[in-house]
Write a protein that holds these residues in place. Structure first.
Motif, short mmCIF file in Angstrom:
data_model
loop_
_atom_site.label_atom_id
_atom_site.label_comp_id
_atom_site.label_asym_id
_atom_site.label_seq_id
_atom_site.Cartn_x
_atom_site.Cartn_y
_atom_site.Cartn_z
N HIS A 1 0.88 -1.33 -0.18
CA HIS A 1 0.12 -0.05 -0.01
C HIS A 1 0.92 1.30 0.08
CE1 HIS A 1 -3.55 -2.53 0.62
NE2 HIS A 1 -2.84 -3.15 1.70
N GLN A 2 2.16 1.11 -0.45
CA GLN A 2 3.12 2.30 -0.37
C GLN A 2 2.66 3.60 -0.92
OE1 GLN A 2 6.60 1.94 -2.76
NE2 GLN A 2 6.13 -0.23 -2.73
N ASN A 3 1.82 3.57 -1.89
CA ASN A 3 1.33 4.79 -2.62
C ASN A 3 0.02 5.31 -2.01
OD1 ASN A 3 3.26 4.29 -4.61
ND2 ASN A 3 1.94 3.03 -5.75
N GLU A 4 -0.50 4.71 -1.08
CA GLU A 4 -1.60 5.31 -0.25
C GLU A 4 -1.13 5.74 0.95
OE1 GLU A 4 -4.25 1.67 0.09
OE2 GLU A 4 -3.12 1.06 -1.83
N LEU A 5 0.05 5.36 1.38
CA LEU A 5 0.49 5.82 2.91
C LEU A 5 1.45 7.16 2.79
CD1 LEU A 5 1.84 2.34 4.20
CD2 LEU A 5 -0.59 3.36 4.27
N SER A 6 1.24 7.84 3.98
CA SER A 6 2.19 9.15 4.15
C SER A 6 3.11 8.74 5.00
CB SER A 6 1.47 10.27 4.91
OG SER A 6 -0.18 10.09 4.53
N PHE A 7 4.47 8.92 4.56
CA PHE A 7 5.69 8.51 5.47
C PHE A 7 6.15 9.85 6.03
CE2 PHE A 7 5.30 5.16 2.29
CZ PHE A 7 5.49 4.13 3.07
N PRO A 8 6.83 9.84 7.28
CA PRO A 8 6.84 8.42 7.94
C PRO A 8 5.21 7.91 8.52
CG PRO A 8 7.82 10.26 9.29
CD PRO A 8 7.51 10.75 7.81
N PHE A 9 5.07 6.66 8.30
CA PHE A 9 4.03 6.01 8.57
C PHE A 9 3.98 5.34 9.86
CE2 PHE A 9 1.08 1.89 7.84
CZ PHE A 9 0.09 2.74 7.94
N LYS A 10 2.91 5.87 10.74
CA LYS A 10 2.93 5.33 12.14
C LYS A 10 1.87 4.49 12.39
CE LYS A 10 4.64 9.07 15.05
NZ LYS A 10 4.10 10.53 15.55
N ARG A 11 1.88 3.25 12.65
CA ARG A 11 0.68 2.40 12.76
C ARG A 11 0.81 1.59 13.90
NH1 ARG A 11 2.51 -1.85 13.77
NH2 ARG A 11 2.53 -3.96 12.77
#
Lengths: 467, 467
Positions: free
Chosen positions: A118-128
């Protein structure tokens, strides 16, 4: 003939009391994760076996629960070609033929898979954060289950020590809310690598790590013996030994270590990697000092943590007042997503051990009193007319957030009282024809014996009495 | 070579946005369950196959996901004895040989197993809720998944219509909190059984039920045709037909039906079972009237619900303003635990369809605004000294429950603003050297553009600005 009900070995049912405790743990941890901007994700219980295999070593592969392909899994399989003689089969190859999916073994590999997919849907830094069960075909034993929850927070896509700081702060806050005194032990894998370098055995970092990881369990002498067995010379051991027993505050420890890594150990070897690790520790503890924490954090140079994918900071949390293993741990990894095609993503994460935290809270009697008691008022059932009279009152109380029950049957009062007793319900209302005719509702505090009557519209009065 | 990451067909990843919506749904439903004294339980994902097989019909048995036995599952298996020729095998028998466990197919059978297994630890009537995933090897298609959550509340050990009332009230409250207008349809299996009796075909209750269950989808004429195909005579159909289109309030419908069940239909047959069902409906609607509900509830005599184990009240909930199937349903069953050795335990339960409720909330734009936005303030990272200055401020805000992030890296401001934008963070603080020297914290409302400076100890002022 009825079946005697049972569940698979190593699995558990959680009844209402345990669930209340577990929900308290998860809700508390979640509430802290959220104040740091961590967001929840969930991944499927089943992953393709290709995602899981080879990520946990040969031993891990054997511990994966595999799902038989649905439909006709066996037809067309040439079993003979898997036979190894004596009625035995190559189970590894055959299971791959009839099983495409497995149950997840941890949350880290599915998280890495998720980030890449899902890298294209996420904002980095990605905190989950992610709180879900995992499954391992381990031999069941005390405290080890085949199904258990993991409770992980990770941030991926940033190398900053700010992330390490946040995880330390989260740990600090969570255990402070729980009322558990903890020691947060911190180390850095680069320092361990540096130690291997200055001992003259840069290739033996895993051997050194595995050995010193046991120091709490087996003691210093046994760790030294193990390092010798693993091929370290006496002089190498003598370089490492003083580090494992180093005392003092973080600045002092870092200062001594910096001297060694700069070439002032017996070997005279300089380690750039070790110095980098010390810089990271120094930065992290400077940030911890600026933020201020309620619990104790210290550098523990003997902390190694088993997992090979850690490359920077490592953490482990111990309860100070209760004898149990680590209740939380984690660290930084530099290439978790590489295997799925996304290189150079550094991340850092922690995992809370919910089962052990439950045992600590129970052992120290730290569960809040409210945990485990659900219903606040039991309205005794004195007959249909009385119940109909009470229904709007009960509705209003429930909409104010008060948990109420009307006993479902107009049974003998003793039976209804027993029910209140077994469910630890603190208030009971015995509102009969008399009260109905006066437009009243009767309430009794079962622990103090205090009793009071309220007008049936006096919801505020009732709320005050039961709060 | 990197693996292209994917997940098994029919399964889903839930990212932060979906998870926020789903958590809102589950948290709302849980909060209502609790005000009625329902307590949570959880059962293992894996059950012994003996617990699951035979409970869902032959078709259900085929849809169970089976877990390959761990260790060497195949050695010692005489595959030849399972061969049926042409390279085919008796998959049913062979899978039982190599698989002892399966993934749960629903929450009802595990609940029945739980009640029997733990009967001595429970207080009856036992009210539990359970929110966990289930797995079915169905062919994946739009809106049908191989892993999905069920969200069930059941009470077992009481025959009182008070329990049915509570479930109607729970449904009423949940959908009112969601802001979804619903129609709560209620019927009673005993009335359907009575209908079969007065039609002269008491043995055809399943055929009649299956046919009239389709009335919403295929219409009255097709239902009549199906009843004829299933062996009902024209006169039997003519007894049933008017019932399916009966209009009016609950009292009117019950009155007409009572007449028919008392022998005033064309057949002249009297049905005691049907009359018992009408008494139950009458009692239930009397209680609903006394309690008062916010949504609409009605008797729908064409409501049948597929599951064979229902024996009394049945429920189904439809959204009035959104075209989708039933979003909640349930009913009373009299012998769910009998198969596990505990006879005569009557229970009643409902199940909320989380996936469909999600679609309705999204379709009607009824998710509260807060859902999906986690972080309230992004503190831009202007360098290490500024960050250290901010850390105690941010800590105090987080301990007041405000979600804050400090950007982990001192990147260009544009990158930091982009991050705030993509995460829909409503406030940003750009606190640089200037503010630090003045002891201030700067805050900006990103939607109104409003900007303000606060003293760094003025946590109350900041809380007010961002709340």
């Amino acid at each position: 003939m009825a079946q005697k009900p049972s569940i698979p070995k190593g699995t558990r049912d959680f009844g209402p009391a345990e669930m209340s405790g577990r929900n308290y743990i998860f809700d508390t941890i979640k509430s802290v994760f959220k104040t740091y901007g961590y967001m929840p994700i969930e991944t499927p219980a089943m992953e393709n076996l290709g995602t899981l295999l080879g990520k946990y070593g040969d031993e891990g592969d054997k511990l994966l629960f595999r799902i038989l392909n649905s439909g006709d899994a066996f037809s067309g399989v040439d079993f003979g070609s898997y036979a190894t003689g004596d009625g035995k089969y190559n189970s590894k190859a055959l299971s791959l033929k009839v099983c495409e999916k497995g149950l997840r073994y941890d949350l880290t590999v599915p998280f890495a898979r998720f980030v890449v997919q899902h890298q294209n849907e996420l904002s980095f830094p990605f905190k989950r954060y992610q709180i879900q069960p995992v499954w391992r075909a381990d031999r069941p034993q005390k405290g080890r289950y085949r199904e258990f929850y993991q409770c992980d927070a990770d941030v991926i896509g940033s190398r900053s020590q700010m992330n390490e700081l946040e995880l330390v702060q989260i740990v600090d806050r969570v255990f402070t809310l729980f009322g558990i005194n903890v020691l947060i032990k911190v180390n850095n894998r680069k320092v361990l690598a540096g130690l291997a370098e200055i001992s003259g055995f840069p290739d033996k970092v895993v051997d050194i790590t595995v050995a010193i990881d046991k120091i709490d369990k087996i003691g210093l002498e046994a760790v030294k013996a193990e390092m010798r067995e693993r091929g370290l010379t006496e002089s190498a051991v003598s370089v490492i030994e003083p580090v494992l027993t180093l005392k003092g505050g973080y600045a002092e420890k870092i200062s001594v270590m910096r001297g060694l890594m700069e070439g002032r150990s017996a070997s005279g070897i300089v380690s750039e990697t070790g110095l980098k690790g010390l810089d990271e520790l120094d930065e992290l503890f400077g940030l911890i000092e600026a933020a201020g924490i309620s619990q104790e954090a210290e550098i523990d140079l003997s902390l190694a943590r088993g997992l090979n994918y850690y490359t920077g900071a490592i953490f482990e949390v111990k309860a100070k007042d209760f004898e149990i293993g680590s209740i939380c741990g984690g660290g930084r990894y530099d290439n978790l997503t590489g295997i799925f095609g996304l290189p150079d993503m550094s991340g850092v994460g922690i995992s809370f051990g919910a089962d052990r935290i439950y045992d600590v809270l129970k052992g120290l009697d730290k569960f809040p009193k409210e945990v485990g008691t659900a219903t606040r008022i039991l309205f005794a059932n004195m007959g249909t007319e009385e119940v109909k009279y009470l229904l709007p009152v009960v509705r209003a109380l429930r909409e104010s957030g008060i948990s109420c029950e009307i006993f479902a049957e107009s049974s003998k009062l003793k039976k209804q009282f027993d029910y209140a007793d077994r469910k630890a319900i603190p208030f009971i209302s015995i509102t009969g024809g008399d009260e109905v005719s006066k437009g009243q509702v009767n309430l009794k505090n079962l622990s103090t014996g205090e009793q009071e009557s309220f007008g049936k519209d006096d919801i505020d009065g009732i709320l005050k009495f039961v709060s």
